[in-house]
Design a protein around this motif. Structure first.
Motif, short mmCIF file in Angstrom:
data_model
loop_
_atom_site.label_atom_id
_atom_site.label_comp_id
_atom_site.label_asym_id
_atom_site.label_seq_id
_atom_site.Cartn_x
_atom_site.Cartn_y
_atom_site.Cartn_z
N GLN A 16 -10.65 -4.26 5.68
CA GLN A 16 -9.23 -4.29 5.35
C GLN A 16 -8.99 -3.79 3.93
O GLN A 16 -8.09 -2.99 3.69
CB GLN A 16 -8.68 -5.71 5.51
CG GLN A 16 -8.68 -6.21 6.93
CD GLN A 16 -8.36 -7.69 7.01
OE1 GLN A 16 -8.38 -8.43 6.03
NE2 GLN A 16 -8.04 -8.14 8.21
N LEU A 20 -6.91 -0.41 2.77
CA LEU A 20 -5.81 -0.49 1.80
C LEU A 20 -6.04 0.47 0.64
O LEU A 20 -5.13 1.21 0.24
CB LEU A 20 -5.65 -1.92 1.29
CG LEU A 20 -4.59 -2.11 0.22
CD1 LEU A 20 -3.20 -1.81 0.75
CD2 LEU A 20 -4.66 -3.53 -0.35
N PHE A 70 -1.33 -7.95 -1.83
CA PHE A 70 -1.46 -7.53 -0.43
C PHE A 70 -2.22 -8.62 0.30
O PHE A 70 -3.34 -8.98 -0.09
CB PHE A 70 -2.23 -6.21 -0.32
CG PHE A 70 -1.44 -5.03 -0.79
CD1 PHE A 70 -0.61 -4.33 0.08
CD2 PHE A 70 -1.50 -4.61 -2.11
CE1 PHE A 70 0.13 -3.24 -0.35
CE2 PHE A 70 -0.77 -3.53 -2.56
CZ PHE A 70 0.04 -2.84 -1.68
N SER A 72 -3.79 -9.68 3.88
CA SER A 72 -4.21 -9.05 5.13
C SER A 72 -4.92 -10.06 6.01
O SER A 72 -5.81 -10.79 5.57
CB SER A 72 -5.14 -7.87 4.83
OG SER A 72 -5.47 -7.21 6.04
N MET A 102 -0.22 -7.15 5.53
CA MET A 102 -0.97 -6.17 6.32
C MET A 102 -1.56 -6.95 7.49
O MET A 102 -2.60 -7.62 7.33
CB MET A 102 -2.06 -5.54 5.44
CG MET A 102 -2.72 -4.34 6.03
SD MET A 102 -3.68 -3.46 4.75
CE MET A 102 -5.34 -3.80 5.32
N PHE A 176 3.59 -2.62 8.14
CA PHE A 176 2.94 -2.60 6.82
C PHE A 176 3.47 -1.45 5.96
O PHE A 176 3.88 -1.65 4.82
CB PHE A 176 1.41 -2.48 7.02
CG PHE A 176 0.68 -2.01 5.80
CD1 PHE A 176 0.53 -2.83 4.70
CD2 PHE A 176 0.13 -0.74 5.76
CE1 PHE A 176 -0.16 -2.39 3.57
CE2 PHE A 176 -0.56 -0.29 4.65
CZ PHE A 176 -0.70 -1.12 3.55
N HIS A 177 3.47 -0.26 6.51
CA HIS A 177 3.87 0.96 5.79
C HIS A 177 5.30 0.85 5.28
O HIS A 177 5.59 1.22 4.13
CB HIS A 177 3.69 2.16 6.73
CG HIS A 177 4.03 3.47 6.14
ND1 HIS A 177 3.40 4.00 5.03
CD2 HIS A 177 4.95 4.40 6.52
CE1 HIS A 177 3.91 5.19 4.75
NE2 HIS A 177 4.86 5.44 5.63
#
Length: 188
Positions: A16, A20, A70, A72, A102, A176-177
Motif C-alpha cells: 500500500q 501511494l 494517508f 490505508s 485509501m 481515493f483519487h
C-alpha cells in the motif's frame, strides 16, 4: 504546484505504501514528501491493527504537524454494502482530521492487477474484484512471497500507469483519487 506537502502513511502493508509513493510521484511530482521521522510511529501489521491504532495515528499526525495523513486499509470484500459501510465508518472516524482514505476493495493487489492487465491486454475490461484474493496476488506477484521481490514487481507495473484508466475501472481507486485531487485543489 510549488507547495511541498508533508504527509504520513498509516496502513497495513508495504504494498500500500509503495502504491501511494508511486501514485503521488507520478500525479504530483515534487509536491508530496513523506515525513521520514513518522515511519516508525505509524505501524500496523494488518487491518485489525489499523482499526485499533487509528486514533493514535491521528494524534501523531497532529503532533508532527503533517499536512495530511494517508490511511490505508484493505476492505477485504467485494460486497458493495460492506464497502460503503467501511468507507462511511472511516470517514466518520477521520472527520475532523486532514486525512485521505485509501480503501481498496479486497486488497491493493486488485489495483495493481487492473494496471498490469491494461498493460498486457489493453482491451480487457472485466471487473476483477470478484476473483479470490489469492488469484489477484498470484497475477501480480507470481509465486514469490518475498516482500522485497513483490515491491520490485509492483514497481515495474506502476511505471507511468494510466491513472484516468484505472479511475474508470475501480470505484475504490476513484474514491481515493478524488480525495487527493480535492485536497490539492483546496490548498492555498
Amino acid at each position: 504546484m510549488s507547495r511541498i506537502i508533508t504527509y504520513g502513511f498509516f496502513g497495513e502493508d508495504k504494498a500500500q505504501r509503495n502504491f501511494l509513493e508511486k501514485y503521488l510521484h507520478q500525479q504530483y511530482p515534487e509536491t508530496f514528501i513523506e515525513d521520514e521521522t513518522e515511519r516508525w510511529r505509524f505501524k500496523a501489521a494488518n487491518g485489525s491493527q489499523v482499526d485499533k491504532l487509528l486514533p493514535d495515528a491521528l494524534r501523531q499526525r497532529a503532533l508532527l504537524g503533517l499536512d495530511i495523513l494517508f490511511v490505508s486499509r484493505d476492505i477485504d470484500t467485494e460486497h458493495k454494502p460492506t464497502i460503503k459501510a467501511r468507507q462511511e465508518l472511516y470517514t466518520s472516524k477521520c472527520a475532523s482530521h486532514p486525512v485521505i482514505l485509501m480503501l481498496p476493495v479486497q486488497c491493493i493487489e486488485y489495483w495493481l492487477w487492473y494496471i498490469k492487465r491494461h498493460n498486457e491486454e489493453a482491451g480487457k475490461n472485466t471487473p476483477l474484484e470478484s476473483y479470490p484474493r489469492s488469484e489477484a496476488k498470484r497475477a501480480v506477484y507470481g509465486d514469490t512471497n518475498l516482500v522485497s521481490k513483490q515491491i520490485l514487481l509492483a514497481d515495474g507495473i506502476l511505471i507511468n500507469f494510466d491513472i484516468s484508466w484505472l479511475e474508470q475501472r475501480s470505484e475504490s481507486f476513484k474514491h481515493f483519487h478524488h480525495q487527493v485531487n480535492a485536497f490539492v485543489s483546496q490548498l492555498p
